[in-house]
Design an enzyme around this catalytic site. Structure first.
Site, short mmCIF file in Angstrom:
data_model
loop_
_atom_site.label_atom_id
_atom_site.label_comp_id
_atom_site.label_asym_id
_atom_site.label_seq_id
_atom_site.Cartn_x
_atom_site.Cartn_y
_atom_site.Cartn_z
N GLY A 54 0.80 -1.28 0.02
CA GLY A 54 0.15 -0.04 0.10
C GLY A 54 0.71 1.35 -0.02
O GLY A 54 2.15 1.17 0.65
N SER A 55 0.48 2.41 -0.46
CA SER A 55 0.91 3.74 -0.35
C SER A 55 0.85 4.37 1.08
O SER A 55 0.07 3.84 1.69
CB SER A 55 0.72 4.61 -1.45
OG SER A 55 1.15 4.24 -2.79
N HIS A 57 3.52 4.92 2.99
CA HIS A 57 4.55 4.40 3.63
C HIS A 57 6.01 5.16 3.13
O HIS A 57 7.22 4.48 3.58
CB HIS A 57 4.87 2.91 3.80
CG HIS A 57 3.67 2.16 4.28
ND1 HIS A 57 3.00 2.52 5.56
CD2 HIS A 57 3.00 1.17 3.49
CE1 HIS A 57 2.13 1.61 5.60
NE2 HIS A 57 1.92 0.93 4.30
N LYS A 105 5.43 -8.14 2.37
CA LYS A 105 5.37 -8.04 3.54
C LYS A 105 4.14 -8.90 4.03
O LYS A 105 3.12 -8.84 3.49
CB LYS A 105 5.18 -6.51 4.09
CG LYS A 105 6.36 -5.67 3.88
CD LYS A 105 5.85 -4.10 4.22
CE LYS A 105 4.98 -3.53 3.66
NZ LYS A 105 5.04 -3.51 2.09
N ASP A 110 -1.18 -8.58 0.77
CA ASP A 110 -0.02 -8.19 0.02
C ASP A 110 0.27 -10.03 -0.50
O ASP A 110 0.59 -10.15 -1.27
CB ASP A 110 1.11 -7.85 1.01
CG ASP A 110 1.08 -6.39 1.15
OD1 ASP A 110 1.68 -5.66 0.41
OD2 ASP A 110 0.04 -5.86 1.89
N HIS A 219 -0.21 0.52 9.66
CA HIS A 219 -1.35 1.06 8.87
C HIS A 219 -2.42 1.26 10.03
O HIS A 219 -3.54 1.59 9.81
CB HIS A 219 -1.98 0.09 8.34
CG HIS A 219 -1.00 -0.78 7.21
ND1 HIS A 219 -0.55 -1.84 7.68
CD2 HIS A 219 -0.93 -0.38 5.94
CE1 HIS A 219 0.14 -2.33 6.50
NE2 HIS A 219 0.13 -1.56 5.61
#
Ligand code: ADP
Ligand code: ADP
Ligand code: MG
Ligand code: MG
Ligand code: MG
Ligand code: MG
Lengths: 331, 204, 331, 204
Positions: A54-55, A57, A105, A110, A219
Site C-alpha cells: 500500500g502507499s 509508507h 510484507k 500482500d 497502517h
C-alpha cells in the site's frame, strides 16, 4: 485532516507523477499502472527485485529503487495492497532473464496479491521466487494465525537481497540470502499520534494528549498496550526488550540498527532514542555494526517510531555494506 | 430462482449502491480492528464493476460474473480484492454454459467459490472472515431458499462474527480484542447477498 | 506536547550523543561543546566550512557534514543561535591552514554570534570569510530592517560552497561562489500546524483545524497570511509566484528545486506538491535541472513545506553535481 | 549610589530570580512576535551567571561584571546573548579600576555599553529593542537618580515598546503587526534594572 493534497481519491497517482518529475533520469512509471521501475530496467541476466504494498509508507517502496536494491516498486492505493495485474506488470517489466524476486510484507492482502501475480508470471514463463518479511514482534507468531507483520525490517531485506542480486547471484541464491535476513530481523514500534488516510478523512484511532501506544502497526492497526507517554529511555528499553525476547543474541554478536520515524517524528527524537538503544545494546554485549536513523517506513503523519535489529554474519555484513544508489538508502 | 446476465448486472448495481452508501460505515468497522480501508476498497472496486458491466453486452450470467471478477481483482486491492475476485471467478467458471442459472447450479458455484476463497486465504469457518457469511448463505440454496431467508441468513451470519475471535486477516493481530467487533468483510458480504435477495425479488 | 525525549532541558545534548553513536566513523563531537565535526578534520590546505544555528532543524546542520559539504556544524540550543565560544571552537578544530568559511543564516542572533566568533578567530590568526543566506521571500528585503531570513536555501549554499572548497578553491573563491548561490536562491514556506519547543511545552502559535499560514518562519515566526487550507496545486502556485516576484528567470533558465518538508509532512504530500511545481516551472519556460524532495530544513514536528529555487549557471551546476558524502545530501 | 563587587552579585541574583519566575511570561511574549525562546535563553544564562559569581571571589565590581559578561555571552545564545554580553563587557571595561563604582562612572559605563549594543546589533533607539529601555535608564544616572525612579523609568520604557513597530530583531519580520506587543528583550531589561534598584535600596 490537514494535508497538502488535491483530490483525496487521486493522491497515489499525483504522488507518483511528482516522484517521476523529481527523478526523471533514474525512475519511470509504467504507462497506465502504479508501477515504478528503474529507468534502465530490465537489466539483462541480473535477478530483478520487485517490492511494493500500500502507499502511505514513503519512502517505501519507490525510494528504494536503484542499483543494489529494488528494480521496481508496485504502489497500491493508500494502505492497500496492490492488485495482481499491477504486480504482474512490474514483474514483466523488470525480468532480465534471470528471474524475478518478490519481497512481500506479511499481510494477508500482500501475500495473496503477490502470490497471484507470481502464478500469472510463471504461467508466462518467468521464473519467480519470493520472501515474506515478518519482523514485527508486536504480533504473536503463530502458525494458526496470520503471523507477524512486515514493517521497517523490510528495508534491510531489500538491501540484502538487492546487493546479492547486484553481485550476480542466482534467483535461488538471492532467495537464500533474503531468507537469512528475514530470519534475523526483528522490529518493534510505537505511536504517539494516529494518521489519517486522505479518503477516510479521519484518523484510524485516537490517543489522549498524554497517551502512547506500544506495538501499533504501520497502517494504524491497534497495538498491544496504551499507557502514559514515557521518557525516551523507557521507550527504548521497552522496544529493545521486546525484540530481544524474540531473538537470541550472544555476547559479541553484531547487529545493524534502524531507528525509524513513522512520519511526523522529528529526527531529533530519533537520535535521542538512538542514544539509549545504543547504550542498551552495549550493556547486553551486542556490538552495533551500523546504525540507520530516519524515516524509512512511515505511516503518513503518524508520530512514533520503530526499532529494528538485524543480526549479522559475515555474508550479511558484506551485503549491507555493498553499494546502493537508491535515493532513500544510499550506501 | 433463476439468474441471467441482466440479473447479475442488477445484482452488482444494488451491491454497489449499498457499498457506496455504507462506505464510511465499513471504513469505521475496519478502523476498529483493521486498517480502515475496506469501505474505500469495496466502493472503489464496485464503482468500476458497474461501470464495466454497463459498457459491455453479456450473453450469459457467467460472462458477467467473469468481468465482475476481473474488475474486482484489479480494482479492489487489499485482502478483500483477491478474495472476492477469486470467489466471483470460481462462480463464473462453475456456471459456464448454464444459462439461465438455476438454484442448484448456483449452490455448486458458491461451493466452488468458497473452496477458492478458503484456499487463497488459507482460512476456514470460524476465523471471523467473510467465509462465515458465505457458508450459511451457500447452504441455503437448493434447500429452502427464499429472498427473505437469504437476507435473514446473511444478516445473522454477519452479526455472529461480532462474538468471534479473529485468527485470520488483519483483525487477528488483535487476538481476543477482536471480539465484540463486526468483521468488515462479513458486512460487505451481507450487502452482496441482501442485494442478491433484492434482485431475485425483482422490483425497484 | 508529546515527544520522545528525556529531560526537555537536555534534548540537544542527548540528540548529539545519539548522532555520534549512529555515525561513529565519520562524525565526532568536540569535548564539552555542542560542535560536531567530521572525524578527519582538519583537512590540510582545504578551506573548511562551518555552519550552524539553533537546533530543531535536523538534519540541518550536522547531517550536511561530509566530503564536499560541511566540516563542522555548531548546534545551538533549541531554535537558539549558538554562542561565539562554540563557533570559535568549531573554527579552530577544522582550520586546515587554508582558512574557514562560515555559512550564516540571516538572523540577528546568528549573525552576531558568528561575527563575534570570526573576530575572535582572526585574533588567533585564522583567516575567516562568511556568507549570510537570506532566501526567505516571505520577509521583505529592506536595508532598514533585519532583511530576509535564511531558510532551506541554506542547504544549496552549503552544497555549492562545500563543493568549491573540496575542489581546492581558495577562501576568496569559496566566498565568491557562495555569494553567487545566495544571490540566486529564493524560498517560500507555509505551515499547516505549529511545533513545540520541548522546554517551552506549548506550541508557538495555533492554527484552526482548517487554517494554513503562508510565510511561517522555521522557528514558528508568524507568517504573512492565514487562510483556509487550499489544495496542493493552489499552494504550489502561491509559493512559486511569490518566489518569481522576487527573482527574475528568463525563458530557458535552469533551476535546482527543493521541496522541503517542515518535519511532519508525509513525503507523499511533498511529491504531490512537486508535481504542480514542476508543471508551473515548465509553463514559465524554466527548466528543472535537479529536484530534491524531503526533509532538509525542518521545524521539529511542524507540518508544512517550503519551496526553494536556485537559479543555475554553468559553475553552479557543476558544483551542485559534485560528489558529497554528507548523510543528508548524498550526491 | 555606590556599587561594589558584592552589589553586582546581589544585582545578578535578583535579576536571576525575576528571570526564573518570569521565564514562561517572557517565552509567551517572544512566541507572539519572535520564536519563543527569550525566557528560556535568559533563564538558562543567568542561572549560570549566579552559579559562576557564587563560586569565585571578586575584588571589584568590574571583575564581577566581566565574568557576568563572559557567562552571558557563552550561555544565553540567540540575539540577546551577544547583546547583553556586549553590554556587560563594555560596562566592566569602562569601570575597570573604579571601586566602588560611583553614579557618574556608572553612567559612562552604561553609555559605553549602549554604544556596544548599538554597534553589535546595528540598531538604534525606536526600533523596539532592549535599547529602548537602556537609553532612558542611562540618562537617569548622575542626574536625578533614585531607585524608585529607576524602576519607574525602566517600566515606562518597557511599556513604551508596546506601541512601537519593530525594525530590528526577529519581530521586524512582522512589520506593522509587531505593534501592540511588548518587546521581550525590553521586559528582561526592565527586570535587570528593577533588580538594580532593589540592590541599591538594599534590604530583602
Ligand atoms: N485469510 C482470509 N480469509 C478470508 N477472508 C479474509 C482473510 N483475510 C481477510 N479477510 C477478509 O477481508 C476483510 C478485510 O478486507 P480489506 O480491509 O479490504 O483488506 P485489508 O485487510 O488488506 O486492508 C476482512 O474483514 C475479512 O472478512
Ligand atoms: N539588533 C538588535 N539590537 C538590539 N536588540 C535586539 C536586536 N535584535 C534583537 N534584540 C533584542 O533581543 C530580544 C530577543 O532575544 P532572544 O529571543 O533571546 O533572541 P532571538 O531573537 O535570537 O531568539 C528582542 O526582544 C530584542 O529586545
Ligand atoms: Mg488495507
Ligand atoms: Mg482493511
Ligand atoms: Mg531564538
Ligand atoms: Mg527569541
Amino acid at each position: 485532516m490537514k494535508k497538502i493534497v488535491n483530490d483525496p481519491e487521486s493522491v497515489v497517482e499525483d504522488m507518483l507523477d511528482g516522484l517521476i518529475s523529481a527523478h526523471p533520469d533514474s525512475l519511470q512509471k509504467l504507462p497506465d499502472t502504479t508501477v515504478i521501475t528503474r529507468k534502465d530496467a530490465p537489466i539483462t541476466n541480473k535477478v530483478s527485485l520487485v517490492s511494493g504494498g500500500g502507499s502511505g509508507h514513503e519512502p517505501a517502496h519507490a525510494g528504494y529503487i536503484g542499483n543494489g536494491m529494488l528494480d521496481a516498486a508496485v504502489c497500491g492505493e493508500m494502505f492497500t495492497s496492490p492488485t495482481p495485474d499491477q504486480v504482474l506488470e512490474a514483474i514483466k517489466a523488470v525480468d532480465g532473464g534471470a528471474g524475478v524476486f518478490l519481497v512481500i510484507k506479511n499481510y494477508t492482502g500482500d501475500v495473496m496479491n503477490f502470490d497471484m501475480a507470481a502464478e500469472l508470471a510463471e504461467a508466462e514463463g518467468i521464473q519467480v521466487e519470493k520472501v515474506v518479511v515478518n519482523d514485527d514482534v508486536a504480533v504473536e507468531d503463530s502458525s494458526f494465525t496470520t503471523g507477524r507483520r512486515g514493517i521497517a525490517g523490510t528495508i534491510f531485506v531489500h538491501k540484502i537481497a538487492g546487493a546479492k542480486a547486484a553481485a550476480g547471484a542466482s534467483l535461488e541464491e538471492v532467495r537464500s540470502s533474503a531468507e537469512k535476513a528475514v530470519a534475523n530481523v526483528r522490529s518493534m514500534g510505537m505511536a504517539l499520534t494516529p494518521c489519517t488516510v486522505p479518503a477516510a478523512g479521519r484518523p484510524s484511532f485516537t490517543l489522549d494528549e498524554n497517551e502512547m501506544e506500544i506495538g501499533t502497526g504501520i497502517h494504524g492497526e491497534p497495538g498491544i498496550e496504551r499507557k502514559p507517554v514515557a521518557a525516551a529511555d523507557a521507550i527504548a528499553e521497552e522496544l529493545i526488550n521486546k525484540i530481544l525476547e524474540d531473538i537470541e543474541f550472544n555476547q559479541g554478536d553484531e547487529a545493524a540498527v534502524m531507528i525509524n520515524g513513522m512520519g511526523a517524528t522529528p529526527e531529533m527524537e530519533l537520535y535521542i532514542l538512538n542514544k539509549k538503544v545504543n547504550q542498551l545494546l552495549k550493556e547486553r554485549g551486542i556490538s552495533t555494526y551500523k546504525t540507520f536513523v530516519g524515516n524509512y517506513m512511515t505511516s503518513l503523519e503518524m508520530a512514533g517510531c520503530s526499532v529494528t535489529l538485524l543480526k549479522l554474519d559475515k555474508e550479511l555484513k558484506s551485503l549491507l555494506d555493498a553499494e546502493s544508489s537508491a535515493p532513500a538508502f544510499r550506501v | 430462482m433463476e439468474l441471467n446476465a441482466q440479473d447479475i448486472i442488477t445484482w452488482m448495481h444494488k451491491t454497489n449502491e449499498r457499498l457506496q452508501n455504507n462506505k464510511d460505515y465499513l471504513t469505521t468497522l475496519d478502523q476498529a480492528i483493521g486498517d480502515g480501508d475496506h469501505g474505500i476498497n469495496m466502493a472503489r472496486g464496485f464503482k468500476e464493476v458497474v461501470n464495466k458491466l454497463d459498457n459491455e453486452n453479456y450473453e450469459t450470467a457467467s460472462d458477467a460474473l467473469r468481468d465482475t471478477a476481473m474488475t474486482v481483482m484489479s480494482k479492489v486491492g487489499g485482502a478483500s480484492g483477491p478474495l472476492y475476485g477469486t470467489a466471483f471467478l470460481k462462480l463464473a467458471t462453475s456456471l459456464k454454459g448454464i444459462d439461465p442459472v438455476d438454484e442448484s447450479s448456483f449452490k455448486t458455484g458458491l461451493e466452488e467459490a468458497l473452496a477458492g476463497v478458503k484456499q487463497r486465504g488459507k482460512s476456514d469457518q470460524g476465523e471471523k472472515t467473510l467465509i462465515d457469511v458465505w457458508i450459511p448463505v451457500m447452504e441455503l440454496f437448493d434447500n429452502n431458499f427464499s429472498p427473505e431467508k437469504l437476507t435473514d441468513t446473511a444478516e445473522k451470519a454477519m452479526e455472529n462474527t461480532k462474538d468471534m475471535k479473529a485468527t485470520k486477516g488483519r483483525a487477528s493481530y488483535l487476538g481476543d480484542r477482536s471480539i465484540g467487533h463486526l468483521d468488515p468483510g462479513s458486512v460487505s458480504s451481507f450487502y452482496l447477498f441482501t442485494s442478491l435477495a433484492d434482485t431475485v425479488k425483482g422490483g425497484e
